[in-house]
Design a protein around this motif. Structure first.
Motif, PDB file in Angstrom:
ATOM      1  N   ASN B   4       6.875 -21.072  12.179  1.00 41.38           N
ATOM      2  CA  ASN B   4       6.702 -22.515  11.795  1.00 41.38           C
ATOM      3  C   ASN B   4       5.513 -23.131  11.345  1.00 41.38           C
ATOM      4  OD1 ASN B   4       9.357 -22.987  12.393  1.00 41.38           O
ATOM      5  ND2 ASN B   4       9.008 -23.229  14.468  1.00 41.38           N
ATOM      6  N   LEU B   5       4.588 -22.317  11.963  1.00 35.53           N
ATOM      7  CA  LEU B   5       3.108 -22.759  11.696  1.00 35.53           C
ATOM      8  C   LEU B   5       2.873 -22.581  10.325  1.00 35.53           C
ATOM      9  CD1 LEU B   5       0.857 -24.240  13.625  1.00 35.53           C
ATOM     10  CD2 LEU B   5      -0.205 -22.075  13.735  1.00 35.53           C
ATOM     11  N   LEU B   6       3.079 -21.228   9.771  1.00 36.11           N
ATOM     12  CA  LEU B   6       2.789 -20.894   8.371  1.00 36.11           C
ATOM     13  C   LEU B   6       3.470 -21.724   7.402  1.00 36.11           C
ATOM     14  CD1 LEU B   6       3.005 -17.152   8.226  1.00 36.11           C
ATOM     15  CD2 LEU B   6       1.394 -18.390   7.356  1.00 36.11           C
ATOM     16  N   ALA B   7       4.548 -21.967   7.807  1.00 33.77           N
ATOM     17  CA  ALA B   7       5.290 -22.841   6.933  1.00 33.77           C
ATOM     18  C   ALA B   7       4.830 -24.202   6.897  1.00 33.77           C
ATOM     19  CB  ALA B   7       6.718 -23.335   7.182  1.00 33.77           C
ATOM     20  N   ASP B   8       3.993 -25.025   7.652  1.00 34.16           N
ATOM     21  CA  ASP B   8       3.215 -26.219   7.780  1.00 34.16           C
ATOM     22  C   ASP B   8       2.476 -26.124   6.907  1.00 34.16           C
ATOM     23  OD1 ASP B   8       5.230 -27.317   9.170  1.00 34.16           O
ATOM     24  OD2 ASP B   8       3.836 -27.215  11.240  1.00 34.16           O
ATOM     25  N   VAL B   9       1.479 -24.980   6.640  1.00 41.81           N
ATOM     26  CA  VAL B   9       0.470 -24.765   5.647  1.00 41.81           C
ATOM     27  C   VAL B   9       1.032 -25.081   4.207  1.00 41.81           C
ATOM     28  CG1 VAL B   9      -1.502 -23.514   4.919  1.00 41.81           C
ATOM     29  CG2 VAL B   9      -0.660 -23.338   7.387  1.00 41.81           C
ATOM     30  N   ALA B  10       0.814 -26.079   3.349  1.00 34.30           N
ATOM     31  CA  ALA B  10       1.205 -26.218   2.127  1.00 34.30           C
ATOM     32  C   ALA B  10       0.109 -25.829   1.389  1.00 34.30           C
ATOM     33  CB  ALA B  10       1.752 -27.638   1.924  1.00 34.30           C
ATOM     34  N   ILE B  11       0.272 -25.065   0.571  1.00 38.71           N
ATOM     35  CA  ILE B  11      -0.491 -24.525  -0.665  1.00 38.71           C
ATOM     36  C   ILE B  11      -0.347 -25.094  -1.872  1.00 38.71           C
ATOM     37  CG2 ILE B  11      -1.639 -22.676  -1.684  1.00 38.71           C
ATOM     38  CD1 ILE B  11      -1.150 -21.090   0.653  1.00 38.71           C
ATOM     39  N   SER B  12      -1.131 -25.955  -2.589  1.00 35.74           N
ATOM     40  CA  SER B  12      -0.919 -26.272  -3.726  1.00 35.74           C
ATOM     41  C   SER B  12      -2.045 -26.185  -4.554  1.00 35.74           C
ATOM     42  CB  SER B  12      -0.675 -28.030  -3.516  1.00 35.74           C
ATOM     43  OG  SER B  12      -2.083 -28.435  -3.280  1.00 35.74           O
ATOM     44  N   GLY B  13      -1.536 -26.119  -5.733  1.00 32.32           N
ATOM     45  CA  GLY B  13      -2.397 -25.770  -6.808  1.00 32.32           C
ATOM     46  C   GLY B  13      -1.855 -25.256  -8.220  1.00 32.32           C
ATOM     47  N   ASN B  14      -2.493 -24.519  -8.975  1.00 33.16           N
ATOM     48  CA  ASN B  14      -1.661 -23.960 -10.160  1.00 33.16           C
ATOM     49  C   ASN B  14      -1.809 -22.539 -10.189  1.00 33.16           C
ATOM     50  OD1 ASN B  14      -1.167 -23.885 -12.966  1.00 33.16           O
ATOM     51  ND2 ASN B  14      -2.594 -25.168 -13.674  1.00 33.16           N
ATOM     52  N   LEU B  15      -0.534 -22.159 -10.505  1.00 30.11           N
ATOM     53  CA  LEU B  15      -0.301 -20.646 -10.612  1.00 30.11           C
ATOM     54  C   LEU B  15      -0.975 -20.009 -12.069  1.00 30.11           C
ATOM     55  CD1 LEU B  15       3.055 -19.652  -9.782  1.00 30.11           C
ATOM     56  CD2 LEU B  15       1.081 -19.013  -8.673  1.00 30.11           C
ATOM     57  N   ASN B  16      -1.368 -20.801 -12.882  1.00 28.39           N
ATOM     58  CA  ASN B  16      -1.679 -20.164 -14.007  1.00 28.39           C
ATOM     59  C   ASN B  16      -3.244 -19.973 -13.879  1.00 28.39           C
ATOM     60  OD1 ASN B  16       0.687 -20.760 -15.445  1.00 28.39           O
ATOM     61  ND2 ASN B  16      -0.068 -22.792 -16.357  1.00 28.39           N
ATOM     62  N   ALA B  17      -3.954 -20.798 -12.958  1.00 26.71           N
ATOM     63  CA  ALA B  17      -5.249 -20.374 -12.678  1.00 26.71           C
ATOM     64  C   ALA B  17      -5.620 -19.256 -11.835  1.00 26.71           C
ATOM     65  CB  ALA B  17      -5.995 -21.536 -12.027  1.00 26.71           C
ATOM     66  N   ILE B  18      -4.684 -18.980 -10.943  1.00 25.74           N
ATOM     67  CA  ILE B  18      -4.783 -17.705 -10.144  1.00 25.74           C
ATOM     68  C   ILE B  18      -4.330 -16.506 -11.022  1.00 25.74           C
ATOM     69  CG2 ILE B  18      -3.596 -16.401  -8.568  1.00 25.74           C
ATOM     70  CD1 ILE B  18      -2.857 -19.094  -7.190  1.00 25.74           C
ATOM     71  N   GLY B  19      -3.169 -17.000 -12.061  1.00 30.49           N
ATOM     72  CA  GLY B  19      -2.999 -15.840 -12.819  1.00 30.49           C
ATOM     73  C   GLY B  19      -4.280 -15.398 -13.989  1.00 30.49           C
ATOM     74  N   TYR B  20      -5.062 -16.398 -14.266  1.00 30.04           N
ATOM     75  CA  TYR B  20      -5.971 -16.066 -14.957  1.00 30.04           C
ATOM     76  C   TYR B  20      -7.228 -15.244 -14.273  1.00 30.04           C
ATOM     77  CZ  TYR B  20      -9.985 -16.062 -18.030  1.00 30.04           C
ATOM     78  OH  TYR B  20     -11.125 -15.631 -18.547  1.00 30.04           O
ATOM     79  N   GLY B  21      -7.545 -15.754 -13.028  1.00 24.90           N
ATOM     80  CA  GLY B  21      -8.442 -15.028 -12.169  1.00 24.90           C
ATOM     81  C   GLY B  21      -7.775 -13.482 -12.251  1.00 24.90           C
ATOM     82  N   LEU B  22      -6.603 -13.097 -11.911  1.00 26.45           N
ATOM     83  CA  LEU B  22      -6.167 -11.764 -11.852  1.00 26.45           C
ATOM     84  C   LEU B  22      -6.545 -11.079 -13.113  1.00 26.45           C
ATOM     85  CD1 LEU B  22      -2.834 -12.203  -9.636  1.00 26.45           C
ATOM     86  CD2 LEU B  22      -5.138 -11.203  -9.020  1.00 26.45           C
ATOM     87  N   ALA B  23      -5.980 -11.710 -14.233  1.00 26.12           N
ATOM     88  CA  ALA B  23      -6.103 -11.203 -15.592  1.00 26.12           C
ATOM     89  C   ALA B  23      -7.710 -10.813 -16.083  1.00 26.12           C
ATOM     90  CB  ALA B  23      -5.627 -11.926 -16.576  1.00 26.12           C
ATOM     91  N   ALA B  24      -8.472 -11.864 -15.442  1.00 24.65           N
ATOM     92  CA  ALA B  24     -10.080 -11.290 -15.656  1.00 24.65           C
ATOM     93  C   ALA B  24     -10.672 -10.301 -15.040  1.00 24.65           C
ATOM     94  CB  ALA B  24     -10.639 -12.797 -15.442  1.00 24.65           C
ATOM     95  N   ILE B  25      -9.997  -9.710 -13.891  1.00 25.64           N
ATOM     96  CA  ILE B  25     -10.551  -8.615 -13.013  1.00 25.64           C
ATOM     97  C   ILE B  25     -10.785  -7.370 -14.009  1.00 25.64           C
ATOM     98  CG2 ILE B  25     -10.225  -6.917 -11.235  1.00 25.64           C
ATOM     99  CD1 ILE B  25      -8.732  -9.214  -9.855  1.00 25.64           C
ATOM    100  N   GLY B  26      -9.409  -6.927 -14.637  1.00 27.16           N
ATOM    101  CA  GLY B  26      -9.630  -5.527 -15.321  1.00 27.16           C
ATOM    102  C   GLY B  26     -10.559  -5.667 -16.574  1.00 27.16           C
TER     103      GLY B  26
END
Lengths: 274, 78
Positions: B4-26
């Motif tokens: 329940n505690l985990l479900a309370d933590v709301a993570i908001s943001g932009n998936l595209n930004a995370i995707g770009y971060g992953l894409a920049a590693i390689g």
């Protein structure tokens, strides 16, 4: 650390203010039309930048050609330095002894891309002529037409298709052509021109967005943010200056890479079969 | 941790930004190898540095394209 603090405080500053931070978006590259709206010849801000750049580019080179003297002045020496850079560092380096025929094309590509890129940091113009796919795509298709033409002229259509679609390096294992040939076909027909165009456009889009982000953040922090947050405007302003210089480098580098790859693709068409 | 505690933590943001971060590693790793090896080659044989530089930029163009496709994909599939 600073970035983290910025992330935490930015929403706080955003919520209570009437100014509101306006982040850049992809819509910046499709500004409202100025003239001939709805027709094929629709003119907007990017088109005006392109027209101005074309006039400037032509004027500079016509002046340089008309006033060319045996002993160059400062202006002529600068132009000659750049032309020699294209001839020696790009054409000779890649194409070797066959370079001479391709120097005009590579120079046109290099200088148009250089000038259209630089407009992204010229005050008053502030957007790259190459930041929408049309212009890079045109140049990429020109390169594609040229390497096809040279390949067909050198080896006839059949020979060129055979040497580019069935590379002799996997001759010993013919079943590998099942995999290699589709990949090579995709490479020759789609990936080469598309990657040329996308590389240039995406670079210019990313650069413009970084610039806008820095300067609009400066404006927001300085004018609309509360009290001590105003200090961040100095940071973002310094970032903006840095990005401006970085854009100068990127503009030059992209022109160099585009011309270099064009030369490399043409060279691949000219190489003999082994 | 409690579910329940985990479900309370709301993570908001932009998936595209995370995707770009992953894409920049390689591409980041790739550029590091590519440029580092070129510098090594230049230090060993300064007389071929012009050729090495041209080849390096060819390689840089291909590697960098991956990171740039990350930017484009973020906008395309937004």
């Amino acid at each position: 650390m600073l970035g983290l603090t910025l992330l935490r405080v930015a929403p706080l500053a955003l919520s209570g203010d009437e100014g509101g931070f306006q982040p850049p978006s992809i819509q910046d590259f499709f500004p409202p039309a100025i003239a001939f709206e709805g027709t094929f010849f629709q003119i907007d801000r990017i088109w005006i930048v392109r027209i101005i750049t074309t006039i400037v580019l032509c004027t500079i080179f016509i002046l340089a050609a008309k006033r060319a003297k045996l002993v160059p002045g400062r202006f002529q020496a600068g132009i000659e330095y750049l032309l020699e850079f294209v001839r020696v560092q790009i054409a000779d380096e890649i194409l070797g002894i066959r370079a001479k025929r391709f120097v005009p094309m590579l120079s046109v590509i290099f200088f148009s891309i250089l000038f259209f890129n630089i407009t992204s940091i010229v005050p008053g113009l502030n957007i790259a002529g190459t930041s929408r796919i049309g212009l890079p795509l045109l140049l990429a298709l020109w390169v594609m037409a040229r390497y096809w033409y040279e390949g067909i002229k050198k080896q006839k259509l059949g020979g060129y298709l055979k040497s580019s679609l069935f590379p002799p390096s996997v001759k010993d294992m013919p079943f590998l052509y099942l995999i290699v040939t589709p990949i090579e076909a995709l490479q020759v027909f789609v990936i080469r021109p598309a990657s040329l165009a996308i590389r240039l456009t995406a670079n210019m889009i990313a650069g413009h967005i970084m610039l806008v982000l820095c300067f609009s953040a400066t404006e927001f922090f300085l004018l609309h943010a509360a009290g001590p947050l105003k200090g961040f405007s100095a940071v973002t302003l310094a970032g903006g200056v840095f990005v401006t210089l970085f854009e100068l480098l990127v503009g030059f580098l992209q022109a160099y890479i585009f011309a270099l790859l064009a030369a490399a693709y043409i060279n691949m068409s000219l190489e003999e079969e082994h | 941790m409690d579910a329940n505690l985990l479900a309370d933590v709301a993570i908001s943001g932009n998936l595209n930004a995370i995707g770009y971060g992953l894409a920049a590693i390689g591409p980041g790793i790739g550029l590091g190898f590519l440029i580092g090896k070129t510098i090594e080659g230049m230090a060993r044989q300064p007389e071929v540095s012009g050729q090495l530089r041209a080849t390096m930029f060819l390689g840089v163009a291909f590697v960098e394209l991956l990171a740039l496709l990350g930017i484009v994909a973020g906008f395309l599939f937004a």
